[in-house]
Design a protein around this motif. Structure first.
Motif, PDB file in Angstrom:
ATOM      1  N   ASP A 131       1.168  -0.999   0.315  1.00  0.00           N
ATOM      2  CA  ASP A 131       0.032   0.072  -0.366  1.00  0.00           C
ATOM      3  C   ASP A 131       0.641   1.284   0.621  1.00  0.00           C
ATOM      4  OD1 ASP A 131       0.728   0.114   2.541  1.00  0.00           O
ATOM      5  OD2 ASP A 131      -1.110  -0.511   3.062  1.00  0.00           O
ATOM      6  N   GLU A 132      -0.090   2.235  -0.175  1.00  0.00           N
ATOM      7  CA  GLU A 132       1.529   3.687   0.183  1.00  0.00           C
ATOM      8  C   GLU A 132       1.890   3.780   0.977  1.00  0.00           C
ATOM      9  OE1 GLU A 132       1.865   7.611  -1.157  1.00  0.00           O
ATOM     10  OE2 GLU A 132       0.741   6.002  -2.224  1.00  0.00           O
ATOM     11  N   HIS A 156       7.183   6.654  -9.454  1.00  0.00           N
ATOM     12  CA  HIS A 156       5.444   6.591  -9.270  1.00  0.00           C
ATOM     13  C   HIS A 156       4.990   6.777 -10.599  1.00  0.00           C
ATOM     14  CE1 HIS A 156       2.072   9.222  -8.206  1.00  0.00           C
ATOM     15  NE2 HIS A 156       1.996  10.593  -9.425  1.00  0.00           N
ATOM     16  N   ALA A 197       3.693   2.959 -11.314  1.00  0.00           N
ATOM     17  CA  ALA A 197       2.461   2.861 -10.552  1.00  0.00           C
ATOM     18  C   ALA A 197       1.460   3.677 -11.761  1.00  0.00           C
ATOM     19  CB  ALA A 197       2.446   3.589  -9.572  1.00  0.00           C
ATOM     20  N   THR A 198       1.841   4.756 -12.286  1.00  0.00           N
ATOM     21  CA  THR A 198       0.766   5.481 -13.455  1.00  0.00           C
ATOM     22  C   THR A 198       0.305   4.536 -15.109  1.00  0.00           C
ATOM     23  OG1 THR A 198       2.070   7.710 -13.282  1.00  0.00           O
ATOM     24  CG2 THR A 198       0.518   6.850 -11.527  1.00  0.00           C
ATOM     25  N   ARG A 202       2.498  -2.368 -13.080  1.00  0.00           N
ATOM     26  CA  ARG A 202       2.049  -1.565 -11.762  1.00  0.00           C
ATOM     27  C   ARG A 202       2.219  -1.487 -10.793  1.00  0.00           C
ATOM     28  NH1 ARG A 202      -2.681   2.531 -14.765  1.00  0.00           N
ATOM     29  NH2 ARG A 202      -2.298   2.397 -16.297  1.00  0.00           N
ATOM     30  N   VAL A 230       0.659  -1.889  -7.567  1.00  0.00           N
ATOM     31  CA  VAL A 230      -0.636  -0.600  -7.289  1.00  0.00           C
ATOM     32  C   VAL A 230      -1.549  -2.357  -6.680  1.00  0.00           C
ATOM     33  CG1 VAL A 230      -0.119   1.328  -8.707  1.00  0.00           C
ATOM     34  CG2 VAL A 230      -2.004  -1.099  -9.357  1.00  0.00           C
ATOM     35  N   GLN A 290      -4.484  -3.216  -6.825  1.00  0.00           N
ATOM     36  CA  GLN A 290      -4.922  -3.313  -7.863  1.00  0.00           C
ATOM     37  C   GLN A 290      -5.036  -4.246  -8.820  1.00  0.00           C
ATOM     38  OE1 GLN A 290      -4.446  -0.746  -7.441  1.00  0.00           O
ATOM     39  NE2 GLN A 290      -6.026   0.728  -6.139  1.00  0.00           N
TER      40      GLN A 290
END
Length: 205
Positions: free
Chosen positions: A115-116, A175, A178-179, A186, A188, A190
């Motif tokens: 997670d973040e 970052h 991740a996008t 990615r 992330v 998900q």
């Protein structure tokens, strides 16, 4: 010149660089040593972008090989006595000079999370890990994190070898990965192929 600039910004100005505001506190000899190890590890990893070190055996030039090479090089300079015994553990937990990507994750590194909060806690030397399911079986892939001790200086990056024979070492902003990367790459929550962020066992509290 670009690689040199990355080294100076991301790895720090050198062993005697002053601690910047926001940098991790150096609380004792072990923490001071680990800071030096991280800086050297960053320099070694980033240097492979410009020219792969001849000491890095061509047969071991893959994602796990980059991790092993950078860690050994950093320890050789700032903690050589640790190399009196193998740095890694094998699948049985026994000391070993070699560990593939899966074994590095399961026997030599510990999960920080996906997670973040785990992202924000990343430091140089941590790993970003993926497991891609293929017809021949699962394939593990590792990316090495390089992050300045003062996070205001530059964003966290990853340095990695894509795995193909003869391929060059690559880097990117974490970052951005991740996008903008294909979803299967990615880092992330998900993405089910994303295993999480990991830290070397010996650097855990």
């Amino acid at each position: 010149m670009r690689v040199l600039s990355l080294i100076l910004v991301l790895a720090g100005a050198g062993p005697q660089a002053p601690t910047a505001p926001g940098a991790p506190a150096v609380s004792g000899p072990r923490e001071a040593r680990d800071v030096l190890l991280r800086r050297e590890l960053a320099q070694v990893a980033l240097a492979q972008l410009q020219q792969e070190d001849p000491a890095w055996h061509p047969d071991q030039r893959d994602c796990a090989g980059l991790v092993r090479f950078a860690y050994r090089a950093a320890h050789r300079r700032f903690y050589p006595e640790r190399l009196a015994r193998p740095l890694w553990s094998d699948v049985r937990g026994q000391p070993s000079e070699f560990a593939d990507a899966e074994t590095l994750l399961t026997r030599n590194f510990l999960p920080l999370g996906r997670d973040e909060a785990a992202f924000e806690a990343l430091r140089t030397g941590d790993l970003v890990a993926f497991r891609q399911e293929q017809e021949a079986g699962p394939v593990f892939h590792l990316m090495l994190v390089v992050r300045p001790e003062d996070k205001a200086h530059a964003p966290a990056r990853v340095v990695y070898h894509p795995g193909e024979k003869g391929a060059a070492v690559r880097t990117g902003v974490l970052h951005t990965l991740a996008t903008e990367a294909p979803i299967e790459w990615r880092p992330v929550p998900q993405n089910t192929a994303f295993l999480g962020f990991f830290r070397f066992k010996e650097w855990m509290p």
